[in-house]
Design an enzyme around this catalytic site. Sequence first.
Site, PDB file in Angstrom:
ATOM      1  N   PRO A 194       0.815  -1.218   0.000  1.00 27.12           N
ATOM      2  CA  PRO A 194       0.000   0.000   0.000  1.00 27.12           C
ATOM      3  C   PRO A 194       0.850   1.271   0.000  1.00 27.12           C
ATOM      4  CG  PRO A 194      -0.849  -1.574   1.624  1.00 27.12           C
ATOM      5  CD  PRO A 194       0.358  -2.207   0.981  1.00 27.12           C
TER       6      PRO A 194
ATOM      7  N   ALA B  13      -4.977   8.713   4.549  1.00 23.41           N
ATOM      8  CA  ALA B  13      -3.661   8.623   3.940  1.00 23.41           C
ATOM      9  C   ALA B  13      -3.630   7.391   3.050  1.00 23.41           C
ATOM     10  CB  ALA B  13      -2.605   8.537   5.016  1.00 23.41           C
ATOM     11  N   CYS B  14      -2.627   7.349   2.202  1.00 26.31           N
ATOM     12  CA  CYS B  14      -2.401   6.213   1.313  1.00 26.31           C
ATOM     13  C   CYS B  14      -2.427   4.924   2.120  1.00 26.31           C
ATOM     14  CB  CYS B  14      -1.041   6.428   0.662  1.00 26.31           C
ATOM     15  SG  CYS B  14      -0.439   5.017  -0.210  1.00 26.31           S
ATOM     16  N   PRO B  15      -3.070   3.853   1.761  1.00 26.31           N
ATOM     17  CA  PRO B  15      -3.797   3.662   0.525  1.00 26.31           C
ATOM     18  C   PRO B  15      -5.292   3.878   0.685  1.00 26.31           C
ATOM     19  CG  PRO B  15      -3.610   1.570   1.599  1.00 26.31           C
ATOM     20  CD  PRO B  15      -3.148   2.634   2.573  1.00 26.31           C
TER      21      PRO B  15
END
Lengths: 393, 77
Positions: A194, B13-15
């Site tokens: 991710p 935030a990512c992801p």
Amino acid sequence: MTERILVLGAGPGGLVSANLLALHGYDVTVVEKSEYHLFQPGMLWIAFQGHPPEKYMRPVKDLVKPTVNLVQGKVAEVNLAERTVTLEDGRRLDYDRVIIALGAHLDYDAVPGHSSLVEEFGDYFRGADYAARFWSHFKAMSRGTLVIAAADPLYKCPPAPLKAAFLAAETLRRRGVKDSVSVVLALPFIHEYPSETVAEIVAPKLREAGVEVKTMFTVDSIDAENRVIYSLEGESITYDLAAVIPAHKGPAIRLLPEEARDDDGFIKVDKYTLQIEGYDDAYAVGDCNNAPTSKTGVTAHLGAEVVVERILGFDSRFNGRTNCPIVTDGEASFVISTYDHPPIPVKFSIFKRLLEDAFIASYWSSLRDPEKWSPIFRAYFEATDPSRVGGGW
Amino acid sequence: MGERIVVDAKGMACPGPITKLVKAYRKAKSGDIIEIYATDPGFKPDLEAWIKRTGNELVEISEEGGVIKAVIKVTAK
């Protein structure tokens, strides 16, 4: 009168909460459906390296302090307004405070064909027996394609499929069949992990291990008869053996009021205090809550410490810290992040693998006697805080 | 006319944003519109890679006050 605290679930979050509160003189009752606690990452070692399941299981009664009451039973309903918990056998328990630590529910029905797949081959999420079943197929594999995939981007232990691929590749190499078995790691993410920072560190290691990576592959359906996995993104892979991580949902109980959950059934909490929205006497720790951090044993453990400190009257706050180990053959790295800091670059090293082995070795003791380990863990977490070692470790 | 699905991934935030998009996409039907809002700067390149892979149509992408808005037409299902 002593405050009665009910802890639902004897995973890491539940055990740490219960044992610390018992130490401070609270009247603590733990409700757990299983007789045994399973060290969940152990399923990877059972499934891909043939470790005996017993190595990763302990009776729950040996993991609670003597003053903790243990009730064996399955939670059916929690009523936050009435402050009552009802078990499936009809027993009703009242509380002054409740800590819900029931983990995530694994939904094998979300993807068509998944339940057939897991019944046929086992996997490394459903339980130690399923992990042992997977090993019984994997240990005999000498050719074909092994697929490691996931049904949804949200699951416990984000590095789990990477660890699965590394451990599988290592076993195949040791057995001398690495060249005739392809290991395909199909991930629902844009990159190999991710976080792109982590992906950059892990990608060369995957190449070195001979693992073929497919990104943006979220399992949509499984044709167990013809052995094909189809992705939501429109691709397919044929397998000879496969393990697919199931979709994760909030705990399979009735929780009142219903607004206490998000769309996937996770319990809505304040991400810093882990208090259930609207209730100052109810908390949810670990995988069952909707805190925007990884679902891992470490976050459950640290979250439990925060909840206990808050009950004791301190203004503790959970910072979302993760410490997810990624292990390869002889080396390890950790995915270290907080709510305020994305994962930092952590290089693979033999030292980190030794550290991870030390964490695993201390697991049972750290659940039963968390107070003894807290100072050591605290020193480690402070020394490796992303704001301190943000440039890398 | 398909449905319009609005996904709020601001502050994630990512992801996070892509995770939310995948969840919405699973439920979507051909012809639906997914409108997603995100603040994570990594979302833009991630979304472009996702569009390229899945073959859905990116109708609009804009940024205002740090909020990225993307409108996707589901055409690949």
